[in-house]
Design a protein around this motif. Structure first.
Motif, short mmCIF file in Angstrom:
data_model
loop_
_atom_site.label_atom_id
_atom_site.label_comp_id
_atom_site.label_asym_id
_atom_site.label_seq_id
_atom_site.Cartn_x
_atom_site.Cartn_y
_atom_site.Cartn_z
N ARG A 175 36.68 59.98 98.35
CA ARG A 175 36.75 60.85 99.52
C ARG A 175 37.83 61.91 99.34
NH1 ARG A 175 39.07 60.71 104.84
NH2 ARG A 175 40.26 58.82 104.32
N MET A 176 37.60 63.07 99.93
CA MET A 176 38.54 64.17 99.85
C MET A 176 39.24 64.37 101.19
SD MET A 176 38.53 65.85 96.87
CE MET A 176 37.47 66.16 95.44
N ILE A 177 40.53 64.68 101.14
CA ILE A 177 41.20 65.21 102.31
C ILE A 177 41.80 66.56 101.92
CG2 ILE A 177 41.70 62.93 103.26
CD1 ILE A 177 44.62 63.37 102.43
N ARG A 178 41.85 67.45 102.87
CA ARG A 178 42.40 68.79 102.61
C ARG A 178 43.73 68.92 103.32
NH1 ARG A 178 38.08 72.44 102.70
NH2 ARG A 178 38.45 73.16 100.58
N VAL A 179 44.67 69.56 102.63
CA VAL A 179 45.98 69.82 103.22
C VAL A 179 46.25 71.32 103.15
CG1 VAL A 179 46.94 67.55 102.70
CG2 VAL A 179 47.17 69.39 101.02
N GLY A 180 47.00 71.79 104.12
CA GLY A 180 47.37 73.20 104.17
C GLY A 180 48.84 73.35 104.49
N TYR A 181 49.29 74.57 104.44
CA TYR A 181 50.69 74.88 104.68
C TYR A 181 51.11 74.40 106.07
CZ TYR A 181 54.90 77.74 105.29
OH TYR A 181 56.18 78.16 105.54
N GLY A 182 52.24 73.68 106.11
CA GLY A 182 52.72 73.16 107.38
C GLY A 182 54.16 73.48 107.68
N GLY A 183 54.74 74.41 106.93
CA GLY A 183 56.13 74.78 107.15
C GLY A 183 56.90 74.82 105.84
N ALA A 184 58.14 75.29 105.91
CA ALA A 184 58.98 75.38 104.71
C ALA A 184 60.43 75.20 105.10
CB ALA A 184 58.77 76.71 104.00
N ASN A 185 61.25 74.96 104.09
CA ASN A 185 62.67 74.68 104.36
C ASN A 185 63.51 75.93 104.52
OD1 ASN A 185 62.57 75.51 101.70
ND2 ASN A 185 63.92 73.90 100.92
N GLY A 186 62.91 77.11 104.36
CA GLY A 186 63.63 78.35 104.64
C GLY A 186 64.38 78.95 103.47
N HIS A 187 64.38 78.29 102.31
CA HIS A 187 65.05 78.85 101.14
C HIS A 187 64.11 79.80 100.41
CE1 HIS A 187 68.76 76.39 101.09
NE2 HIS A 187 68.00 75.51 101.73
N SER A 188 64.66 80.82 99.80
CA SER A 188 63.85 81.81 99.08
C SER A 188 63.25 81.19 97.83
CB SER A 188 64.71 83.02 98.69
OG SER A 188 65.20 83.67 99.83
N TYR A 189 62.03 81.61 97.52
CA TYR A 189 61.33 81.15 96.33
C TYR A 189 61.98 81.73 95.08
CZ TYR A 189 57.65 80.73 92.83
OH TYR A 189 56.95 80.47 91.68
N ARG A 190 62.21 80.90 94.09
CA ARG A 190 62.73 81.33 92.79
C ARG A 190 61.76 80.91 91.71
NH1 ARG A 190 68.81 79.32 92.20
NH2 ARG A 190 68.71 80.67 90.35
N SER A 191 61.35 81.83 90.87
CA SER A 191 60.32 81.58 89.87
C SER A 191 60.88 80.75 88.71
CB SER A 191 59.79 82.91 89.33
OG SER A 191 59.00 82.70 88.17
N ILE A 192 60.23 79.61 88.42
CA ILE A 192 60.66 78.82 87.28
C ILE A 192 60.12 79.42 85.98
CG2 ILE A 192 60.93 76.71 88.62
CD1 ILE A 192 58.26 75.74 87.53
N GLY A 193 59.03 80.18 86.07
CA GLY A 193 58.56 80.89 84.88
C GLY A 193 59.56 81.95 84.44
N ALA A 194 60.09 82.70 85.40
CA ALA A 194 61.10 83.70 85.08
C ALA A 194 62.36 83.04 84.53
CB ALA A 194 61.44 84.52 86.34
N GLU A 195 62.67 81.83 85.01
CA GLU A 195 63.84 81.12 84.51
C GLU A 195 63.65 80.71 83.06
OE1 GLU A 195 67.59 79.16 84.37
OE2 GLU A 195 66.75 80.85 85.50
N LEU A 196 62.46 80.26 82.69
CA LEU A 196 62.19 79.93 81.29
C LEU A 196 62.30 81.15 80.40
CD1 LEU A 196 59.18 77.44 81.60
CD2 LEU A 196 61.50 76.91 80.84
N VAL A 197 61.86 82.29 80.91
CA VAL A 197 62.02 83.54 80.14
C VAL A 197 63.50 83.88 80.00
CG1 VAL A 197 61.55 86.01 80.13
CG2 VAL A 197 59.75 84.41 80.79
N ARG A 198 64.25 83.74 81.08
CA ARG A 198 65.68 84.05 81.04
C ARG A 198 66.41 83.18 80.04
NH1 ARG A 198 70.48 82.50 82.52
NH2 ARG A 198 69.70 80.48 83.26
N ARG A 199 65.99 81.92 79.92
CA ARG A 199 66.62 81.00 78.98
C ARG A 199 66.19 81.23 77.54
NH1 ARG A 199 65.90 75.08 81.96
NH2 ARG A 199 66.84 75.63 83.99
#
Length: 345
Positions: A175-199
């Motif tokens: 069986r499938m259940i669907r989930v959607g956005y329900g809120g966030a903690n308010g911190h800005s998104y930081r790209s982990i892909g960009a961090e791997l490039v930076r490193r």
């Protein structure tokens, strides 16, 4: 990308020119100038337009929605009542793709299913920003609160589920259940892909979602720390009202459609508007789509994110999509000429 979070404000944002940042230009063109227009499936686009046009606020859009509900010839409808407008802000066009992840999970924790999807706690709604990703996942704050929706078997897939903002969970009984956005903690998104490039781990052109996932799994301790580099954390809600065979809810709170829904910046493109896509690249795409979604990284007049579908194959395709081209918004005729009065015949 977190799209549902922007629904409440996106529907109220007018079509504005960010004059303080870039000079905005509006150029009206003809349908004959749209490469591939005659060959497209206009009826498929009209069907998707009808899914969300009743939710548009302005009288001119609602009048056209009422006409569309009379089942006109689709191509004639668009050509008679709209004009293609190229909106540019000085930035090059960029097309990317997004998808709906599908994870394996359970409604009960076990040795296999150990990583919870949480509903948003009241404290997060009241304090902005709230705890970081690291504090939520390693601290005691979420324990014994009854906030778990489900548990999944892969923390990396759970991280990317948060980036997409919605998905499906396949339970052990199929069986499938669907989930959607329900809120966030308010911190800005930081790209982990960009961090791997930076490193210096990868160069920019090498980074994709699959590359990041594989690196995290090969390096479990460093990988967990890399995920903590992004302090943003997304909470979910169950969406039992949307059948599994339909797409996830977009920013207009309606199901999006594979290959016909595009996420845009609502500061430039009205949500619900038809948009003509001319995407270049290895898999060129010339297609009439409907702007039914938004995204935190989708900023600019020529920035668009194409909904590819559900599951792993759609995810791989979406992760590889990063192409130039151009996008034109089909505006009601009076609105188009109000934006570009010099183009009046």
């Amino acid at each position: 990308m977190i799209r549902a979070a922007l629904f409440a404000c996106a529907m109220l944002v007018p079509l504005v020119a960010r004059a303080s940042m870039h000079e905005i230009a509006y150029d009206i063109t003809s349908f004959d100038a749209l490469d591939g227009w005659a060959e497209d499936d206009h009826q498929a686009a009209l069907d998707v337009f009808l899914n969300t046009c009743p939710d548009m606020n302005d009288p001119d859009w609602l009048s056209l929605c009422a006409l569309a509900q009379q089942k006109p010839d689709a191509r004639q409808f668009f050509e008679l009542f709209f004009r293609p407008v190229l909106i540019s802000d000085g930035k090059p066009a960029l097309f990317t793709g997004y998808f709906e992840p599908e994870l394996n999970g359970s409604l009960h924790p076990s040795d296999r299913f150990r990583y919870p999807l949480y509903r948003e706690p009241e404290a997060s709604k009241e304090i902005n920003p709230w705890l970081t990703r690291r504090e939520i996942e390693t601290g005691p704050y979420m324990q014994d609160r009854g906030l778990e929706i489900a548990w999944v078997d892969d923390p990396v897939e759970l991280f990317f589920l948060q980036i997409q903002g919605s998905g499906r969970i396949r339970l052990p009984n199929g069986r499938m259940i669907r989930v959607g956005y329900g809120g966030a903690n308010g911190h800005s998104y930081r790209s982990i892909g960009a961090e791997l490039v930076r490193r210096g781990v990868y160069s920019r052109h090498q980074v994709s979602a699959e590359v990041i996932k594989n690196w995290v799994r090969r390096n479990p301790e460093e990988g967990r720390e890399l995920l903590f580099h992004n302090p943003s954390y997304v909470f979910f809600r169950r969406i039992d009202s949307v059948p599994a065979e339909l797409g996830p809810l977009g920013a207009m709170n309606r199901s999006v459609t594979t290959g016909r829904t595009v996420a845009v910046d609502p500061a430039f493109v009205p949500l619900g508007a038809p948009v003509w896509i001319e995407k270049k690249g290895a898999e060129a795409m010339h297609r009439l789509m409907i702007a039914q979604d938004t995204g935190s990284a989708i900023k600019g007049a020529q920035r668009a994110d194409i909904f590819i579908g559900t599951g792993d194959e759609a995810g791989r395709e979406a992760g590889q999509l990063k192409d130039p081209g151009r996008m034109l918004v089909l505006m009601p005729i009076q609105r188009a000429y109000a934006l570009a009065p010099d183009a009046l015949p």
